[in-house]
Structures are given as C-alpha cells and as structure tokens.
Design an enzyme around this catalytic site. Structure first.
Site, PDB file in Angstrom:
ATOM      1  N   LYS A 174      -6.086   2.960 -10.904  1.00  0.00           N
ATOM      2  CA  LYS A 174      -5.918   1.533 -11.223  1.00  0.00           C
ATOM      3  C   LYS A 174      -5.047   1.361 -12.475  1.00  0.00           C
ATOM      4  CE  LYS A 174     -10.178  -0.181  -9.058  1.00  0.00           C
ATOM      5  NZ  LYS A 174      -9.620  -0.911  -7.915  1.00  0.00           N
TER       6      LYS A 174
ATOM      7  N   HIS B  93     -13.787 -10.384  -8.360  1.00  0.00           N
ATOM      8  CA  HIS B  93     -14.534  -9.511  -7.449  1.00  0.00           C
ATOM      9  C   HIS B  93     -14.942 -10.243  -6.175  1.00  0.00           C
ATOM     10  CE1 HIS B  93     -18.448  -7.134  -6.606  1.00  0.00           C
ATOM     11  NE2 HIS B  93     -17.438  -6.594  -5.970  1.00  0.00           N
TER      12      HIS B  93
ATOM     13  N   ASP C 269       0.871  -1.181   0.000  1.00  0.00           N
ATOM     14  CA  ASP C 269       0.000   0.000   0.000  1.00  0.00           C
ATOM     15  C   ASP C 269       0.899   1.219   0.000  1.00  0.00           C
ATOM     16  OD1 ASP C 269      -3.258   0.348   1.038  1.00  0.00           O
ATOM     17  OD2 ASP C 269      -1.976   2.129   0.974  1.00  0.00           O
TER      18      ASP C 269
ATOM     19  N   VAL D 288      -6.832  -1.423  -4.997  1.00  0.00           N
ATOM     20  CA  VAL D 288      -6.655  -0.019  -4.616  1.00  0.00           C
ATOM     21  C   VAL D 288      -7.980   0.705  -4.820  1.00  0.00           C
ATOM     22  CG1 VAL D 288      -4.200  -0.095  -5.269  1.00  0.00           C
ATOM     23  CG2 VAL D 288      -5.853   0.867  -6.884  1.00  0.00           C
ATOM     24  N   VAL D 289      -7.971   1.977  -4.440  1.00  0.00           N
ATOM     25  CA  VAL D 289      -9.176   2.802  -4.481  1.00  0.00           C
ATOM     26  C   VAL D 289      -9.900   2.722  -5.853  1.00  0.00           C
ATOM     27  CG1 VAL D 289      -7.808   4.839  -5.119  1.00  0.00           C
ATOM     28  CG2 VAL D 289      -9.939   5.147  -3.863  1.00  0.00           C
ATOM     29  N   GLU D 290     -11.233   2.841  -5.809  1.00  0.00           N
ATOM     30  CA  GLU D 290     -12.045   2.647  -7.024  1.00  0.00           C
ATOM     31  C   GLU D 290     -11.985   3.876  -7.950  1.00  0.00           C
ATOM     32  OE1 GLU D 290     -13.242  -0.064  -7.975  1.00  0.00           O
ATOM     33  OE2 GLU D 290     -15.108   0.161  -9.062  1.00  0.00           O
TER      34      GLU D 290
HETATM   35  N1  NAD Z   1     -15.602  -2.000   0.218  1.00  0.00           N
HETATM   36  C1  NAD Z   1     -16.321  -2.898  -0.445  1.00  0.00           C
HETATM   37  O1  NAD Z   1     -17.422  -3.271  -0.028  1.00  0.00           O
HETATM   38  C2  NAD Z   1     -15.786  -3.511  -1.716  1.00  0.00           C
HETATM   39  C3  NAD Z   1     -16.303  -4.753  -2.131  1.00  0.00           C
HETATM   40  C4  NAD Z   1     -15.792  -5.369  -3.287  1.00  0.00           C
HETATM   41  C5  NAD Z   1     -14.820  -4.728  -4.026  1.00  0.00           C
HETATM   42  N2  NAD Z   1     -14.353  -3.490  -3.619  1.00  0.00           N
HETATM   43  C6  NAD Z   1     -13.315  -2.877  -4.439  1.00  0.00           C
HETATM   44  O2  NAD Z   1     -12.052  -3.078  -3.816  1.00  0.00           O
HETATM   45  C7  NAD Z   1     -11.188  -1.978  -4.122  1.00  0.00           C
HETATM   46  C8  NAD Z   1     -10.673  -1.391  -2.822  1.00  0.00           C
HETATM   47  O3  NAD Z   1     -11.784  -0.981  -2.043  1.00  0.00           O
HETATM   48  P1  NAD Z   1     -11.675  -0.810  -0.465  1.00  0.00           P
HETATM   49  O4  NAD Z   1     -13.054  -0.776   0.056  1.00  0.00           O
HETATM   50  O5  NAD Z   1     -10.683  -1.767   0.096  1.00  0.00           O
HETATM   51  O6  NAD Z   1     -11.063   0.684  -0.408  1.00  0.00           O
HETATM   52  P2  NAD Z   1     -10.239   1.380   0.756  1.00  0.00           P
HETATM   53  O7  NAD Z   1     -10.373   2.837   0.513  1.00  0.00           O
HETATM   54  O8  NAD Z   1     -10.605   0.812   2.086  1.00  0.00           O
HETATM   55  O9  NAD Z   1      -8.725   0.922   0.456  1.00  0.00           O
HETATM   56  C9  NAD Z   1      -8.016   1.320  -0.684  1.00  0.00           C
HETATM   57  C10 NAD Z   1      -6.534   1.266  -0.341  1.00  0.00           C
HETATM   58  O10 NAD Z   1      -5.803   1.502  -1.534  1.00  0.00           O
HETATM   59  C11 NAD Z   1      -4.654   2.240  -1.177  1.00  0.00           C
HETATM   60  N3  NAD Z   1      -4.096   2.880  -2.366  1.00  0.00           N
HETATM   61  C12 NAD Z   1      -4.548   3.974  -3.014  1.00  0.00           C
HETATM   62  N4  NAD Z   1      -3.766   4.224  -4.090  1.00  0.00           N
HETATM   63  C13 NAD Z   1      -2.822   3.250  -4.125  1.00  0.00           C
HETATM   64  C14 NAD Z   1      -1.730   2.958  -4.978  1.00  0.00           C
HETATM   65  N5  NAD Z   1      -1.459   3.721  -6.039  1.00  0.00           N
HETATM   66  N6  NAD Z   1      -0.966   1.882  -4.707  1.00  0.00           N
HETATM   67  C15 NAD Z   1      -1.215   1.090  -3.630  1.00  0.00           C
HETATM   68  N7  NAD Z   1      -2.240   1.332  -2.770  1.00  0.00           N
HETATM   69  C16 NAD Z   1      -3.028   2.400  -3.012  1.00  0.00           C
HETATM   70  C17 NAD Z   1      -5.140   3.200  -0.098  1.00  0.00           C
HETATM   71  O11 NAD Z   1      -4.069   3.705   0.671  1.00  0.00           O
HETATM   72  C18 NAD Z   1      -6.093   2.311   0.687  1.00  0.00           C
HETATM   73  O12 NAD Z   1      -5.424   1.675   1.764  1.00  0.00           O
HETATM   74  C19 NAD Z   1     -12.009  -0.998  -4.959  1.00  0.00           C
HETATM   75  O13 NAD Z   1     -11.757  -1.225  -6.308  1.00  0.00           O
HETATM   76  C20 NAD Z   1     -13.445  -1.363  -4.611  1.00  0.00           C
HETATM   77  O14 NAD Z   1     -14.348  -1.080  -5.656  1.00  0.00           O
HETATM   78  C21 NAD Z   1     -14.798  -2.888  -2.471  1.00  0.00           C
END
Ligand code: NAD
Length: 290
Positions: free
Chosen positions: A98, A141, A33, A91-93
C-alpha cells in the site's frame, strides 16, 4: 471541490465493486490492477451482476450500459490516475504494498487528488507519509460485497484535513452508501473490531473441540440472529484476507493473541481461501463470483 473523475486501484473482491458503485453514481471511473487476469475477472463478474440487476429491474438496461460506458480498465497506473480527483486504494492488505502504491500515485496523480484507502485495518497514518499530501489521505472502509452492503467507515487521522474527510463523506453519499465518520484512528475501526472479537472466540471454541464449526455457525445464526455464522463469513470474505488482517494487527500490537490461529494458517497454506477458491471451512460446488 467537485468530484468528476475517480480511480480505483486494485480490482479484486472489493475494488471492482467499488468501481461499479462509482460508475453507477455517474462518475468517470478508471480501475487499475497490476494483474490483467484480475481486470478480466472484474469485467466478467460485473457484467453478470449488472445483467442480474437489469433482470430483477433494479436498474434499467440503459443505466447499466451508461455505467459501463463510464468504466475504464487498465494495468497502467498513470493512465488510471493522471486525471483523477478522488482515488480509492483497494490493493492487497499488505502495508508495504500500500505504501508503494501511494508513493507511485503521489507522482502521477494531480496535486489536488484525494487518496482514500479501503484497508480493513490499516489506519491511514501508517501510509499517509508515503505521499507529499498527508492532509489529503484518509480511510474509506467499504464492506464486502460493496454493491450490497450499505455502510462505509470514513476515518479521519490527525494528518487528515476536514475538507478531505468531508469529500470522502460526500463521495459515499454520491455512491448511495451510508457513511459513518470516525473522528479518531483505531486499527480495525469499529465493525471489524467487533467482528474479530466474535471470530476469535468462535475459532477458540472450535479449536478447543467444544463444537464443530458448522454448529458454531448454526448457534450464531439461530440463537443470536446473525444472518451468517462466523465461519461462513470468513469463507465469504476470504480466509486469506482475514489472515493478512491478523498478521497486520499482530505487527502493530505485538500481542501474541492477535496472531492468526493454527486453523487459519493451515487453510492459507493449503490454498483454501473460502468461496473464491471453492473450499474454505465449507466446500462449494463451483467458484463463486460475488
Ligand atoms: N474482502 C473483504 O471482505 C474486504 C472488506 C473490506 C475491505 N477490504 C480491504 O480491501 C483491500 C482489497 O481486498 P480484496 O479482498 O479486494 O483483495 P483481493 O486479493 O481480492 O484483491 C486485491 C487486488 O489487488 C491487486 N494488486 C496487488 N498489488 C497491486 C498493486 N501494486 N497495484 C495494483 N493492484 C494490485 C491484486 O492483483 C488483486 O486483484 C484490502 O486492503 C482489504 O483489507 C477487504
């Protein structure tokens, strides 16, 4: 191809638990991260969850310790990915983030490594061309929270090879998760398309004043038998995450109906992301570690 080394990129709500599933499956797992705090938080949360599993006799203390022995946390992408056979991006959506991560991974990961994105909505064809190996890119997913939810949608794009899809299915199997294959891409896949339809209707009923959000949750639970109501679920999975997902969907469709609702925008602007910040639609007495 045998998978021995996994890298999970992004240690947020999803990434840290996916990494634990991988380590519990006996795979050497590096978690990367950009934010050191996210990594520290990931370690703390996983320690709590795994200790609870041991207390509940879901796993032995030895299995827990062995799994932690297979986990490595780092902020360095090269260190995380240079020996990886299979890489899960969480990582963030945000599409541009990405794409950038995949381009960087393409440079540091071995040529044979497969890239699977855990995006909730973004189909892998929108990011595969950021790499030199589109045939090795697919969607994988997981559902929140991955250590609990036993389902993974694996999505094959036109660019994805059969071998890659099969490998992703096998990895799910190894991680003790039920994989379901979607043969064709569609934004949001299956589960979230159904969920969004419910959440959108619930939000419209709330915003138009037909019922309070708590009562909409109550009706959904009591009358429809859902385990949680739509607003409770938004709080659980992160209102910010839902907001980004809708923004992405709108960017793809151009349909104003896909834009985040007034309430979602207000919640995000005021930092009320749900359980993780202690307040969303509901108020929580403390920040919840999943
Ligand atoms: N939260 C949910 O319910 C859920 C469910 C299924 C899928 N997702 C998907 O999973 C992914 C992550 O979601 P989340 O809920 O864990 O988000 P989150 O915000 O909790 O975590 C995202 C992490 O990515 C890190 N990050 C950001 N830019 C980065 C980079 N360039 N390199 C490495 N790390 C980086 C951030 O520091 C953070 O720790 C998204 O694509 C989201 O759509 C989320």
């Amino acid at each position: 191809m045998t998978i021995e080394q996994v890298a999970v990129i992004g240690a947020g709500s999803m990434g840290h638990q996916i990494a634990m599933l991988s380590a519990l499956a006996g795979l050497q797992t590096n978690v990367q991260d950009v934010n050191l705090d996210s990594l520290d938080e990931a370690k703390t949360k996983l320690t709590k969850i795994m200790d609870k599993w041991v207390r509940k006799q879901k796993i032995t203390a030895e299995a827990r310790d062995d799994a932690f022995g297979r986990l490595m946390f780092t902020t360095d992408l090269r260190e995380a990915a240079s020996d990886a056979d299979f890489i899960i991006e969480a990582v963030v959506e945000k599409l541009e983030v990405k794409r950038k991560v995949l381009t960087e991974l393409d440079e540091v990961a071995p040529k044979h490594a497969v890239f699977a994105t855990n995006s909730s909505t973004i189909v892998s064809s929108l990011i595969a061309d950021a790499t030199s190996r589109p045939e090795k890119v697919c969607n994988m997913h997981f559902f929140f929270p991955p250590l609990v939810m036993d389902c993974v949608e694996v999505v094959k794009g036109d660019h994805t090879s059969d071998e890659t899809t099969q490998l992703a299915m096998n990895v799910c199997d190894q991680m003790n998760r039920t994989a379901v294959l979607l043969q064709k891409e569609i934004s949001g896949f299956v589960a979230n398309r159904i969920l969004f339809a419910i959440q959108k209707e619930a939000m419209a009923l709330y915003e138009e004043g037909y019922a309070d959000f708590k009562d909409i949750d109550k009706i959904t639970r009591k009358a429809l038998g859902h385990p949680v109501g739509p607003f409770e679920l938004m709080d659980l999975s992160g209102i910010d995450v839902g907001y980004y997902v809708m923004q992405q969907r709108y960017a793809e469709s151009g349909d104003p109906n896909d834009q985040p609702s007034r309430t979602l925008i207000e919640k995000v602007e005021s930092g009320e992301f749900g359980r993780k910040t202690g307040k969303g639609f509901y108020t929580y007495s403390h920040k919840v570690n999943n």
